[in-house]
Design an enzyme around this catalytic site. Structure first.
Site, PDB file in Angstrom:
ATOM      1  N   GLY A  38       0.953  -1.332  -0.059  1.00 55.11           N
ATOM      2  CA  GLY A  38       0.026   0.077   0.066  1.00 55.11           C
ATOM      3  C   GLY A  38       1.047   1.144   0.096  1.00 55.11           C
ATOM      4  O   GLY A  38       2.004   1.048  -0.679  1.00 55.11           O
TER       5      GLY A  38
ATOM      6  N   ILE B 213       2.404   2.795   2.491  1.00 51.59           N
ATOM      7  CA  ILE B 213       3.707   2.829   3.124  1.00 51.59           C
ATOM      8  C   ILE B 213       4.572   1.761   2.526  1.00 51.59           C
ATOM      9  O   ILE B 213       6.071   2.209   2.204  1.00 51.59           O
ATOM     10  CB  ILE B 213       3.343   2.103   4.661  1.00 51.59           C
ATOM     11  CG1 ILE B 213       2.697   3.055   5.380  1.00 51.59           C
ATOM     12  CG2 ILE B 213       4.922   1.942   5.440  1.00 51.59           C
ATOM     13  CD1 ILE B 213       1.962   2.704   6.507  1.00 51.59           C
TER      14      ILE B 213
ATOM     15  N   VAL C  98       6.537  -2.487  10.864  1.00 53.60           N
ATOM     16  CA  VAL C  98       5.811  -1.127  11.154  1.00 53.60           C
ATOM     17  C   VAL C  98       4.337  -1.180  10.835  1.00 53.60           C
ATOM     18  O   VAL C  98       3.689  -0.162  10.849  1.00 53.60           O
ATOM     19  CB  VAL C  98       6.628  -0.088  10.239  1.00 53.60           C
ATOM     20  CG1 VAL C  98       8.035   0.001  10.728  1.00 53.60           C
ATOM     21  CG2 VAL C  98       6.565  -0.447   8.836  1.00 53.60           C
TER      22      VAL C  98
ATOM     23  N   ARG D  73       1.296  -3.652  12.415  1.00 52.92           N
ATOM     24  CA  ARG D  73       0.762  -3.826  13.791  1.00 52.92           C
ATOM     25  C   ARG D  73       1.331  -4.869  14.414  1.00 52.92           C
ATOM     26  O   ARG D  73       1.694  -5.986  13.494  1.00 52.92           O
ATOM     27  CB  ARG D  73      -0.767  -3.979  13.631  1.00 52.92           C
ATOM     28  CG  ARG D  73      -1.555  -2.746  13.658  1.00 52.92           C
ATOM     29  CD  ARG D  73      -1.911  -1.937  14.673  1.00 52.92           C
ATOM     30  NE  ARG D  73      -2.522  -0.732  14.543  1.00 52.92           N
ATOM     31  CZ  ARG D  73      -2.154   0.335  14.024  1.00 52.92           C
ATOM     32  NH1 ARG D  73      -0.904   0.710  13.881  1.00 52.92           N
ATOM     33  NH2 ARG D  73      -3.160   1.321  13.922  1.00 52.92           N
TER      34      ARG D  73
ATOM     35  N   GLU E  45       0.937  -3.705  23.363  1.00 51.33           N
ATOM     36  CA  GLU E  45       1.427  -2.380  23.649  1.00 51.33           C
ATOM     37  C   GLU E  45       0.887  -1.683  24.622  1.00 51.33           C
ATOM     38  O   GLU E  45      -0.315  -1.866  25.002  1.00 51.33           O
ATOM     39  CB  GLU E  45       1.378  -1.454  22.547  1.00 51.33           C
ATOM     40  CG  GLU E  45       2.373  -1.923  21.269  1.00 51.33           C
ATOM     41  CD  GLU E  45       2.000  -1.081  19.978  1.00 51.33           C
ATOM     42  OE1 GLU E  45       1.447   0.129  20.240  1.00 51.33           O
ATOM     43  OE2 GLU E  45       2.650  -1.426  18.882  1.00 51.33           O
TER      44      GLU E  45
ATOM     45  N   HIS F 109       6.493   2.369  19.120  1.00 48.28           N
ATOM     46  CA  HIS F 109       5.263   2.610  18.141  1.00 48.28           C
ATOM     47  C   HIS F 109       5.059   4.048  17.877  1.00 48.28           C
ATOM     48  O   HIS F 109       4.322   4.730  17.854  1.00 48.28           O
ATOM     49  CB  HIS F 109       3.795   2.356  18.664  1.00 48.28           C
ATOM     50  CG  HIS F 109       2.862   2.188  17.868  1.00 48.28           C
ATOM     51  ND1 HIS F 109       1.767   1.390  17.778  1.00 48.28           N
ATOM     52  CD2 HIS F 109       2.630   2.743  16.512  1.00 48.28           C
ATOM     53  CE1 HIS F 109       0.994   1.565  16.772  1.00 48.28           C
ATOM     54  NE2 HIS F 109       1.447   2.342  15.952  1.00 48.28           N
TER      55      HIS F 109
END
Ligand SMILES: O=CC(=O)O
Length: 335
Positions: free
Chosen positions: A172, A174, A249, A251, A280, A298
């Site tokens: 996508g 990113i 990077v 999830r 997290e 994150h």
């Protein structure tokens, strides 16, 4: 004034009260730009109230038309169901896994998000983590600051970035930015994605395990959903192999974290660069102890410049909603 009771030019709170926006947990953008946001909207801060969440929501149920949310703040169907006037959820994230989109669709609640606002920043961090993991920048920093260099210690060799076969999982916005950055370094890019992309000539693998078997680095850039949860499992990690690096990077839950920890500890993969984790801010202690793992809290999405642009986008989306105009960055909720 429009039917949502919002008058855009008006700044007199006494005549026209600011529209109310529910915030369940403080989004990171609040830390830097709450004043600016509060000039325009009255935030109902659930976390700041002595009331239990359900009671807080019930108390404000009829006045809440919009929620401001963020990447790690769940907006569940039970929350949505308690808010009969809800018409919009604005999240400051690009990821949407924390919002019950099915319930939004069912109820006709619109969703606005950060879109590709962060893609370049996230790609920068992905490349940074990769270079760090290969060339041992953080490990070298520890070696120097712990006085080992001065004590004639031995620091192991890193590996070269140029010529490396890098598999991007999720091409996508990113993933494309990551490819764009790594090509000039001389990396060979391969990818897996839901569909083959006609805009690139990188070799495509429909199967992530095959991708892993054919590359030396896997960079996880895809979104978390039912299909991608634990997609990077034992089989994929073993296919990546003993010299393989994994960068995440996307999830945390896209990788089976326990399995990754085991593979790292047993030398079944060579190292990792991680910005995201399954639970997290909890990071498994084994990862913290490993020298071949680079950790980041994150923060791939957060730069000063992008947070400024994000505030404008949040304000723009909320203003558009309260004045019945099209949202600036709507999520398309397919049937
Ligand atoms: O991780 C953050 C985001 O999804 O924007």
């Amino acid at each position: 004034m429009d039917c949502n009771g919002y008058h855009q030019e008006n700044h007199d709170q006494n005549l026209f009260p600011k529209p109310k926006v529910l915030v369940l947990e403080p989004p990171p953008v609040f830390k830097y730009h709450e004043d600016k946001l509060s000039q325009k909207f009255h935030f109902l801060k659930a976390w700041d109230s002595p009331l239990p969440l359900d009671q807080f929501l019930t108390t404000h149920a009829h006045s809440v038309q919009a929620i401001l949310s963020h990447g790690t703040c769940p907006v569940t169907n039970s929350t949505i169901r308690l808010l009969p006037s809800l018409g919009l959820i604005v999240t400051t994230s690009s990821g949407l896994n924390q919002i019950d989109l099915q319930e939004c669709r069912r109820r006709g609640v619109s969703v606005a998000y950060a879109g590709s606002l962060f893609s370049a920043d996230v790609a920068d961090i992905a490349v940074g983590l990769l270079i760090d993991a290969l060339r041992k920048i953080s490990a070298g920093n520890r070696y120097v600051t712990q006085g080992l260099w001065a004590n004639n210690g031995d620091f192991s060799l890193g590996s070269k970035l140029g010529g490396r076969k890098v598999g991007i999982v999720g091409l996508g916005s990113i993933g494309l930015e990551v490819g764009k950055r790594l090509e000039p370094f001389g990396c060979n890019i391969l990818y897996s994605s839901r569909n083959k992309k006609s805009s690139v000539s990188y070799p495509y693998y429909s199967n992530v395990c095959e991708l892993a078997a054919n590359c030396e680095v896997l960079i996880i850039c895809c979104e978390l959903n039912d299909q991608t949860r634990h997609m990077i499992n034992k089989e994929v990690l073993l296919a990546l192999g003993k010299k393989g690096l994994i960068i995440n990077v996307g999830r945390g839950a896209i990788i089976d974290e326990q399995e990754m920890v085991r593979c790292l500890m047993q030398g079944e993969i060579a190292g990792a660069g991680l910005d995201v984790f399954e639970n997290e801010p909890h990071v498994p202690s084994e990862l913290i102890a490993l020298d071949n793992v680079v950790l980041s809290p994150h923060r791939a999405v957060h730069t000063e410049e992008t947070l400024m642009a994000l505030v404008e986008l949040v304000i723009g989306n909320l203003e558009a909603f309260f004045s019945n105009k099209p949202l600036l960055s709507p999520v398309i909720l397919d049937e």
